[in-house]
Design an enzyme around this catalytic site. Structure first.
Site, short mmCIF file in Angstrom:
data_model
loop_
_atom_site.label_atom_id
_atom_site.label_comp_id
_atom_site.label_asym_id
_atom_site.label_seq_id
_atom_site.Cartn_x
_atom_site.Cartn_y
_atom_site.Cartn_z
N ASP A 13 0.86 -1.19 0.00
CA ASP A 13 0.00 0.00 0.00
C ASP A 13 0.90 1.24 0.00
OD1 ASP A 13 -3.12 0.70 1.55
OD2 ASP A 13 -1.65 2.21 0.95
N ASP A 107 -3.61 2.26 -5.39
CA ASP A 107 -2.34 2.28 -4.64
C ASP A 107 -2.11 1.04 -3.79
OD1 ASP A 107 -3.94 2.74 -2.32
OD2 ASP A 107 -2.31 3.92 -1.45
N GLU A 108 -2.87 -0.02 -4.05
CA GLU A 108 -2.85 -1.12 -3.10
C GLU A 108 -3.11 -2.45 -3.82
OE1 GLU A 108 -5.80 -1.96 0.64
OE2 GLU A 108 -6.18 -0.26 -0.64
P1 TTP Z 1 -5.31 5.00 1.12
O1 TTP Z 1 -4.29 3.94 0.83
O2 TTP Z 1 -6.45 4.66 1.99
O3 TTP Z 1 -4.59 6.24 1.80
P2 TTP Z 1 -3.21 6.91 1.51
O4 TTP Z 1 -2.40 6.13 0.52
O5 TTP Z 1 -3.44 8.34 1.14
O6 TTP Z 1 -2.49 6.91 2.92
P3 TTP Z 1 -1.88 5.67 3.73
O7 TTP Z 1 -2.10 4.45 2.90
O8 TTP Z 1 -0.44 6.02 3.92
O9 TTP Z 1 -2.63 5.66 5.02
O10 TTP Z 1 -5.89 5.59 -0.23
C1 TTP Z 1 -5.12 5.71 -1.40
C2 TTP Z 1 -5.54 6.93 -2.19
O11 TTP Z 1 -6.93 6.87 -2.52
C3 TTP Z 1 -5.37 8.23 -1.42
O12 TTP Z 1 -4.08 8.79 -1.58
C4 TTP Z 1 -6.45 9.09 -1.98
C5 TTP Z 1 -7.54 8.16 -2.44
N1 TTP Z 1 -8.66 8.19 -1.50
C6 TTP Z 1 -9.78 8.93 -1.82
O13 TTP Z 1 -9.86 9.51 -2.91
N2 TTP Z 1 -10.82 8.97 -0.93
C7 TTP Z 1 -10.77 8.33 0.28
O14 TTP Z 1 -11.72 8.41 1.07
C8 TTP Z 1 -9.61 7.57 0.60
C9 TTP Z 1 -9.51 6.84 1.91
C10 TTP Z 1 -8.58 7.53 -0.31
MG MG Z 2 -2.19 4.06 0.72
#
Ligand code: TTP
Ligand code: MG
Length: 365
Positions: A13, A107-108
């Site tokens: 992730d 991203d995951e």
């Molecule tokens: P996440 O992997 O949940 O969050 P992140 O990568 O920003 O942070 P981390 O993993 O370090 O905690 O989400 C990935 C991307 O998806 C995030 O950068 C933006 C998008 N996203 C949204 O558009 N809306 C949302 O509600 C969430 C949670 C994420």
């Molecule tokens: Mg993330």
């Protein structure tokens, strides 16, 4: 039922994904509290940099509230195409390790690396290599979790964010799950948490005291899932979600090379591994693509297509070497070599293209 410890799963992730991309591309944003999105009266923050998270700024928060929490917050507009491009880039990196990739979002992804292209039996080393490649090739950090099932790998990836690598080994799973607060169980939302708390279940250990029947009674179908998860039983396979469009591998050379005589044998070796991959996937393509990255990071791709599927290694070898020779004048030194095939049997079968091909194939220009 017992847990199946035979698999090796990695969950990767990206860290503060959109925000990290923005900080990467605009150095003036580095080290600052930024929110991506959220501008305007009804704007919502999609993600916040780790600096902004210290102030309590979170995803899905209104821009208004975010600014209240952190007055110096810098709002940055979304650049979706860039995130998508990075997503493809990390996907291509994953594909160098295993074809068993299940993306969950941009991203995951889950990766099953029980068998992997490094031939590396230790999944932690595979995860370290992936994290390094992601950093070197995108300039971004990610976190990875390693375990024998999806559930634990996913929890693990979140434990040492950002830039973390966490392993939950089979013998650690039981005590880990027993101490885990119920709200940390993936899939347990706010409503379920409250319900579990009201039943006296604060941790996995508490949850374990409920029978399968009781869990099903309170939580329906998911009850059964919780019953097994809390015992470390999660046999869900990593499911590649899409029809593959191409199969390929690439290799960064240890030294930049300029002589065909030095490059050709490396290409040969790469083709052996590439062909093993095709055989394993039992999937062949009509188009062969050679990819070269020059010493100054220019990427050249050269392809050739046939009316039939390239199933013979000698033909693939001959075509690839020919593409290399024909394009030798295009570069002085190269640092990366890749080979891929596309217009795959599997894809064309699925789209019905394969059948049509037999009747009206027009040779490529
Ligand atoms: P996440 O992997 O949940 O969050 P992140 O990568 O920003 O942070 P981390 O993993 O370090 O905690 O989400 C990935 C991307 O998806 C995030 O950068 C933006 C998008 N996203 C949204 O558009 N809306 C949302 O509600 C969430 C949670 C994420
Ligand atoms: Mg993330």
């Amino acid at each position: 039922m017992h847990p199946d410890f035979s698999r090796k799963i990695i969950h990767v992730d990206m860290d503060a994904f959109y925000a990290s991309v923005e900080q990467r591309d605009d150095p003036s944003l580095r080290g600052k509290a930024i929110a991506v999105g959220g501008r305007g009266a009804r704007g919502v923050v999609t993600t916040a940099s780790y600096e902004a998270r210290e102030f309590g700024v979170r995803s899905a928060m209104s821009g208004f509230k975010a600014r209240q929490l952190c007055p110096q917050l810098i709002f940055v507009p979304l650049r979706f195409e860039v995130y998508q491009a990075v997503s493809l880039q990390i996907r291509a990196i994953f594909e160098r390790y295993t074809p068993l990739i299940e993306p969950l979002s941009l991203d995951e992804a889950y990766l099953d690396v029980t068998e992997n292209d490094l031939g590396e039996p230790i999944a932690t080393k595979v995860a370290a290599s992936i994290r390094q490649a992601v950093y070197e090739e995108t300039g971004l950090t990610c976190s990875a979790g390693v375990s024998y099932c999806k559930f634990l790998a996913k929890i693990a990836s979140d434990m040492n964010k950002p830039d973390g690598l966490t392993v939950i080994r089979p013998h650690e799973a039981r005590s880990f799950l027993e101490q885990l607060p119920v709200e940390r169980f993936h899939g347990v939302g706010k409503v379920t948490t409250t319900r579990m708390h009201s039943l006296g279940c604060m941790t996995g250990g508490d949850l374990k005291r409920l029978s399968q029947y009781e869990l099903a009674h309170h939580f329906g179908k998911l009850g059964r899932f919780y019953y097994h998860i809390v015992r470390g039983i999660d046999n869900r396979p990593v499911q590649p979600d899409r029809i593959r469009k191409s199969i390929g591998i690439e290799r960064t050379l240890s030294d930049d090379l300029s002589n065909l005589a030095d490059i050709a044998p490396i290409l040969d070796e790469l083709i052996d591994r590439f062909y093993e991959r095709l055989q394993k996937a039992n999937n062949y393509g009509r188009t062969l693509t050679l990819k070269l990255k020059t010493a100054n990071f220019q990427i050249l791709t050269r392809s050739c297509s046939k009316a039939y599927y390239l199933t013979q290694i000698e033909e693939i070898r001959q075509l690839a070497q020919q593409l290399l020779r024909e394009n030798a004048h295009e570069f002085e030194q190269i640092r990366l070599l890749g080979i891929a095939t596309s217009n795959l049997q599997e894809q064309e079968r699925a789209t019905g293209l394969g059948r049509q091909l037999v009747f009206d194939f027009t040779p490529p220009q």
